[in-house]
Design a protein around this motif. Structure first.
Motif, PDB file in Angstrom:
ATOM      1  N   ASP A  25      -8.818   4.865  -6.967  1.00  0.00           N
ATOM      2  CA  ASP A  25      -9.679   3.889  -6.300  1.00  0.00           C
ATOM      3  C   ASP A  25     -11.109   3.951  -6.830  1.00  0.00           C
ATOM      4  O   ASP A  25     -11.769   2.915  -6.990  1.00  0.00           O
ATOM      5  CB  ASP A  25      -9.678   4.144  -4.787  1.00  0.00           C
ATOM      6  CG  ASP A  25      -8.308   3.881  -4.173  1.00  0.00           C
ATOM      7  OD1 ASP A  25      -7.495   3.199  -4.819  1.00  0.00           O
ATOM      8  OD2 ASP A  25      -8.072   4.360  -3.052  1.00  0.00           O
TER       9      ASP A  25
ATOM     10  N   THR B 163     -11.314   6.462   2.164  1.00  0.00           N
ATOM     11  CA  THR B 163     -11.838   7.141   3.352  1.00  0.00           C
ATOM     12  C   THR B 163     -13.141   6.506   3.809  1.00  0.00           C
ATOM     13  O   THR B 163     -13.354   6.255   5.000  1.00  0.00           O
ATOM     14  CB  THR B 163     -12.066   8.628   3.040  1.00  0.00           C
ATOM     15  OG1 THR B 163     -10.838   9.188   2.584  1.00  0.00           O
ATOM     16  CG2 THR B 163     -12.532   9.381   4.269  1.00  0.00           C
TER      17      THR B 163
ATOM     18  N   PRO C 146      -1.256   7.789   5.046  1.00  0.00           N
ATOM     19  CA  PRO C 146      -1.543   7.182   6.343  1.00  0.00           C
ATOM     20  C   PRO C 146      -2.683   7.883   7.062  1.00  0.00           C
ATOM     21  O   PRO C 146      -3.042   7.491   8.149  1.00  0.00           O
ATOM     22  CB  PRO C 146      -0.225   7.359   7.094  1.00  0.00           C
ATOM     23  CG  PRO C 146       0.412   8.537   6.466  1.00  0.00           C
ATOM     24  CD  PRO C 146      -0.003   8.521   5.036  1.00  0.00           C
ATOM     25  N   HIS C 147      -3.222   8.916   6.473  1.00  0.00           N
ATOM     26  CA  HIS C 147      -4.292   9.660   7.132  1.00  0.00           C
ATOM     27  C   HIS C 147      -5.519   9.729   6.245  1.00  0.00           C
ATOM     28  O   HIS C 147      -5.808  10.765   5.648  1.00  0.00           O
ATOM     29  CB  HIS C 147      -3.819  11.067   7.491  1.00  0.00           C
ATOM     30  CG  HIS C 147      -2.612  11.049   8.367  1.00  0.00           C
ATOM     31  ND1 HIS C 147      -2.592  10.419   9.590  1.00  0.00           N
ATOM     32  CD2 HIS C 147      -1.374  11.545   8.179  1.00  0.00           C
ATOM     33  CE1 HIS C 147      -1.393  10.558  10.129  1.00  0.00           C
ATOM     34  NE2 HIS C 147      -0.638  11.220   9.287  1.00  0.00           N
ATOM     35  N   PRO C 148      -6.248   8.635   6.104  1.00  0.00           N
ATOM     36  CA  PRO C 148      -7.387   8.612   5.192  1.00  0.00           C
ATOM     37  C   PRO C 148      -8.523   9.504   5.636  1.00  0.00           C
ATOM     38  O   PRO C 148      -9.427   9.772   4.859  1.00  0.00           O
ATOM     39  CB  PRO C 148      -7.806   7.143   5.191  1.00  0.00           C
ATOM     40  CG  PRO C 148      -7.284   6.603   6.462  1.00  0.00           C
ATOM     41  CD  PRO C 148      -6.040   7.363   6.760  1.00  0.00           C
ATOM     42  N   ALA C 149      -8.539   9.961   6.850  1.00  0.00           N
ATOM     43  CA  ALA C 149      -9.624  10.847   7.258  1.00  0.00           C
ATOM     44  C   ALA C 149      -9.497  12.210   6.602  1.00  0.00           C
ATOM     45  O   ALA C 149     -10.405  13.019   6.679  1.00  0.00           O
ATOM     46  CB  ALA C 149      -9.642  11.000   8.764  1.00  0.00           C
TER      47      ALA C 149
ATOM     48  N   GLU D 164      -4.378   7.666  12.504  1.00  0.00           N
ATOM     49  CA  GLU D 164      -5.287   7.656  11.353  1.00  0.00           C
ATOM     50  C   GLU D 164      -5.721   9.044  10.923  1.00  0.00           C
ATOM     51  O   GLU D 164      -6.435   9.194   9.939  1.00  0.00           O
ATOM     52  CB  GLU D 164      -6.512   6.800  11.662  1.00  0.00           C
ATOM     53  CG  GLU D 164      -6.179   5.366  12.081  1.00  0.00           C
ATOM     54  CD  GLU D 164      -5.407   4.605  11.020  1.00  0.00           C
ATOM     55  OE1 GLU D 164      -5.565   4.941   9.832  1.00  0.00           O
ATOM     56  OE2 GLU D 164      -4.637   3.697  11.360  1.00  0.00           O
TER      57      GLU D 164
ATOM     58  N   ASN E 203      -6.957  14.627   6.892  1.00  0.00           N
ATOM     59  CA  ASN E 203      -6.183  15.711   7.496  1.00  0.00           C
ATOM     60  C   ASN E 203      -4.820  15.822   6.838  1.00  0.00           C
ATOM     61  O   ASN E 203      -4.224  14.826   6.438  1.00  0.00           O
ATOM     62  CB  ASN E 203      -5.968  15.439   8.982  1.00  0.00           C
ATOM     63  CG  ASN E 203      -7.231  15.664   9.762  1.00  0.00           C
ATOM     64  OD1 ASN E 203      -8.281  15.905   9.168  1.00  0.00           O
ATOM     65  ND2 ASN E 203      -7.133  15.556  11.063  1.00  0.00           N
TER      66      ASN E 203
ATOM     67  N   TYR F 156      -7.722  11.380  12.255  1.00  0.00           N
ATOM     68  CA  TYR F 156      -9.054  11.926  12.521  1.00  0.00           C
ATOM     69  C   TYR F 156      -8.940  13.195  13.360  1.00  0.00           C
ATOM     70  O   TYR F 156      -8.021  13.341  14.168  1.00  0.00           O
ATOM     71  CB  TYR F 156      -9.895  10.900  13.293  1.00  0.00           C
ATOM     72  CG  TYR F 156     -10.498   9.805  12.448  1.00  0.00           C
ATOM     73  CD1 TYR F 156      -9.714   9.040  11.610  1.00  0.00           C
ATOM     74  CD2 TYR F 156     -11.855   9.535  12.499  1.00  0.00           C
ATOM     75  CE1 TYR F 156     -10.263   8.032  10.846  1.00  0.00           C
ATOM     76  CE2 TYR F 156     -12.415   8.523  11.735  1.00  0.00           C
ATOM     77  CZ  TYR F 156     -11.608   7.768  10.918  1.00  0.00           C
ATOM     78  OH  TYR F 156     -12.162   6.777  10.161  1.00  0.00           O
TER      79      TYR F 156
ATOM     80  N   HIS G 105     -12.448   3.133   5.304  1.00  0.00           N
ATOM     81  CA  HIS G 105     -11.778   3.288   6.592  1.00  0.00           C
ATOM     82  C   HIS G 105     -12.788   3.597   7.688  1.00  0.00           C
ATOM     83  O   HIS G 105     -12.736   3.034   8.787  1.00  0.00           O
ATOM     84  CB  HIS G 105     -10.757   4.409   6.451  1.00  0.00           C
ATOM     85  CG  HIS G 105      -9.721   4.414   7.510  1.00  0.00           C
ATOM     86  ND1 HIS G 105      -9.900   5.075   8.710  1.00  0.00           N
ATOM     87  CD2 HIS G 105      -8.504   3.837   7.570  1.00  0.00           C
ATOM     88  CE1 HIS G 105      -8.820   4.903   9.443  1.00  0.00           C
ATOM     89  NE2 HIS G 105      -7.958   4.159   8.782  1.00  0.00           N
ATOM     90  N   ARG G 106     -13.699   4.484   7.386  1.00  0.00           N
ATOM     91  CA  ARG G 106     -14.694   4.858   8.408  1.00  0.00           C
ATOM     92  C   ARG G 106     -15.635   3.690   8.701  1.00  0.00           C
ATOM     93  O   ARG G 106     -16.039   3.505   9.855  1.00  0.00           O
ATOM     94  CB  ARG G 106     -15.486   6.078   7.939  1.00  0.00           C
ATOM     95  CG  ARG G 106     -14.622   7.310   7.919  1.00  0.00           C
ATOM     96  CD  ARG G 106     -15.421   8.569   7.814  1.00  0.00           C
ATOM     97  NE  ARG G 106     -14.536   9.712   7.826  1.00  0.00           N
ATOM     98  CZ  ARG G 106     -14.944  10.970   7.860  1.00  0.00           C
ATOM     99  NH1 ARG G 106     -16.238  11.233   7.884  1.00  0.00           N
ATOM    100  NH2 ARG G 106     -14.081  11.953   7.877  1.00  0.00           N
TER     101      ARG G 106
ATOM    102  N   THR H  69       0.831  -1.192   0.000  1.00  0.00           N
ATOM    103  CA  THR H  69       0.000   0.000   0.000  1.00  0.00           C
ATOM    104  C   THR H  69       0.868   1.245   0.000  1.00  0.00           C
ATOM    105  O   THR H  69       1.909   1.302   0.637  1.00  0.00           O
ATOM    106  CB  THR H  69      -0.923   0.006   1.218  1.00  0.00           C
ATOM    107  OG1 THR H  69      -1.702   1.188   1.172  1.00  0.00           O
ATOM    108  CG2 THR H  69      -0.154  -0.013   2.506  1.00  0.00           C
TER     109      THR H  69
ATOM    110  N   HIS I  80      -0.869   4.319   0.137  1.00  0.00           N
ATOM    111  CA  HIS I  80      -1.829   5.372   0.422  1.00  0.00           C
ATOM    112  C   HIS I  80      -1.404   6.219   1.595  1.00  0.00           C
ATOM    113  O   HIS I  80      -0.582   5.828   2.406  1.00  0.00           O
ATOM    114  CB  HIS I  80      -3.194   4.743   0.686  1.00  0.00           C
ATOM    115  CG  HIS I  80      -3.914   4.412  -0.577  1.00  0.00           C
ATOM    116  ND1 HIS I  80      -5.224   4.657  -0.764  1.00  0.00           N
ATOM    117  CD2 HIS I  80      -3.469   3.885  -1.728  1.00  0.00           C
ATOM    118  CE1 HIS I  80      -5.588   4.264  -1.962  1.00  0.00           C
ATOM    119  NE2 HIS I  80      -4.528   3.786  -2.557  1.00  0.00           N
TER     120      HIS I  80
ATOM    121  N   LEU J  89      -6.351  -1.350  -0.507  1.00  0.00           N
ATOM    122  CA  LEU J  89      -7.086  -0.858   0.656  1.00  0.00           C
ATOM    123  C   LEU J  89      -7.098  -1.839   1.821  1.00  0.00           C
ATOM    124  O   LEU J  89      -7.216  -1.423   2.980  1.00  0.00           O
ATOM    125  CB  LEU J  89      -8.530  -0.529   0.251  1.00  0.00           C
ATOM    126  CG  LEU J  89      -8.696   0.415  -0.942  1.00  0.00           C
ATOM    127  CD1 LEU J  89     -10.169   0.665  -1.215  1.00  0.00           C
ATOM    128  CD2 LEU J  89      -7.972   1.729  -0.689  1.00  0.00           C
TER     129      LEU J  89
END
Lengths: 159, 196
Positions: free
Chosen positions: B15, B82, A8-11, B152, A13, B154, B85-86, A4, A6, B37
């Protein structure tokens, strides 16, 4: 298996601590923050094979049915059309019959003037012997309707 | 097995593109999405749940939901990574809530010194592994808040939404977790290179 790459912060930020300062600001531990950052940026290990296989099985099972690929191997489009035609013509014997009929039709179309002319000469000989007017009649032999009418008249004269 | 038509490692395909290709019957796109993913989903689930089998179940369920939503996926909404992930985080926290006895033990007395198991782990494992071990030793809600915030990405309001608590409670959880992590790691900071 691909690794991967991607974020490391998929949210979404830009940084893990981009929002308002938390009340733990007084707890200043840059070393811990750096360690957490390193951990966050470390690539995830690849999936175990058995889990990967389960995920793929789920994916194929959940694939929309109308769009799911056929489980049968693909065949050439030309071969597919040949098979459909064979089915429509009741198989190979039917197709052979259709081909023979086509050839006979072609032969009739090309060879028709020969037999018609021979038939006319034969009839001319008959008419000549019947009333002696063959020389005048011979020029009219190309017209089939007249030919048949004359043939009928000759038959009546013979009676 | 249906043939794979997409190049699984083609980085030019996003994706969302892969998800559309999957919805049109491209098994190769599914493979690419699993490879791209899946690892991070499993990783966050493992960090939150601290249970390998449950983490794999969460990963499988989250991915299944991705496959199911694929035909209805619309551009402009969150990126598939995203969204996935959620879903995984929500599934994991739901499972944690069902472990009600441990879920509510956040106010347990914080140890004054590292626990023996964590201490041994710090000495035996790598720096990252030691931090993972210390994270695993956190009470569940502190761990969830810390993992989501520091690993992560958030925001506190997002964590508050996931946990169903207020933002101030999230801030309190992460503060207590950091204090605890510092205490856990303190004896071996030099050895583990945490001050470099």
């Amino acid at each position: 298996m691909s690794k991967t790459t991607h974020s490391p912060h998929p949210a979404g930020n830009a940084t893990p601590r981009a929002d308002s300062a938390p009340p733990d600001a007084a707890l200043s531990d840059p070393a811990l923050d750096a360690a957490l950052d390193r951990l966050a940026r470390a690539p995830a290990p690849p999936l175990p094979d058995d889990l990967s296989a389960r995920l793929m099985a789920d994916a194929l099972a959940a694939m929309p049915p109308a769009m799911a690929p056929s489980p049968w191997p693909r065949v050439d489009e030309g071969i597919r059309w040949r098979d459909r035609l064979l089915d429509w013509l009741a198989g190979a014997p039917g197709m052979a019959g259709a081909a023979a009929a086509g050839l006979v039709g072609l032969w009739i179309g090309l060879a028709a003037p020969g037999p018609a002319e021979a038939l006319g000469l034969s009839l001319q000989a008959t008419l000549w012997s019947a009333d002696g007017a063959g020389a005048d009649i011979a020029g009219l032999l190309a017209d089939d309707a007249l030919l048949w009418a004359l043939n009928g008249a000759a038959a009546e004269a013979g009676q | 097995m249906p043939e794979d038509r997409a190049a699984p490692d083609d980085p030019r395909l996003g994706d969302a593109q892969l998800l559309r290709a999957y919805a049109q019957g491209d098994a190769g796109a599914a493979r690419a999405l699993v490879d791209r993913l899946g690892p991070r989903v499993l990783q966050v689930a493992q960090r939150l749940l601290q249970d390998r089998a449950e983490a794999e179940d969460v990963t499988q369920e989250a991915m299944l939901r991705l496959w199911q939503i694929a035909p209805r996926w619309q551009d402009g909404q969150a990126a598939p990574s995203t969204w996935l992930h959620r879903v995984a985080v929500n599934l994991a926290t739901d499972r944690l809530r069902r472990r009600r006895a441990t879920w509510l033990e956040d106010e347990a007395t914080e140890p004054a010194a590292p626990t023996p198991s964590a201490h041994e782990a710090l000495m035996a494992q790598t720096r990252a592994r030691a931090l993972e071990t210390a994270l695993a030793a956190l009470p569940p809600r502190q761990r969830v808040a810390t993992v989501l915030r520091h690993l992560e990405g958030y925001t506190n309001p997002q964590i508050a939404e996931v946990l169903g608590i207020g933002v101030e409670a999230v801030e309190s959880l992460t503060a207590r977790a950091k204090r605890r992590l510092s205490a856990e790691l303190a004896p071996r900071r030099d050895e583990l290179g945490f001050d470099r």
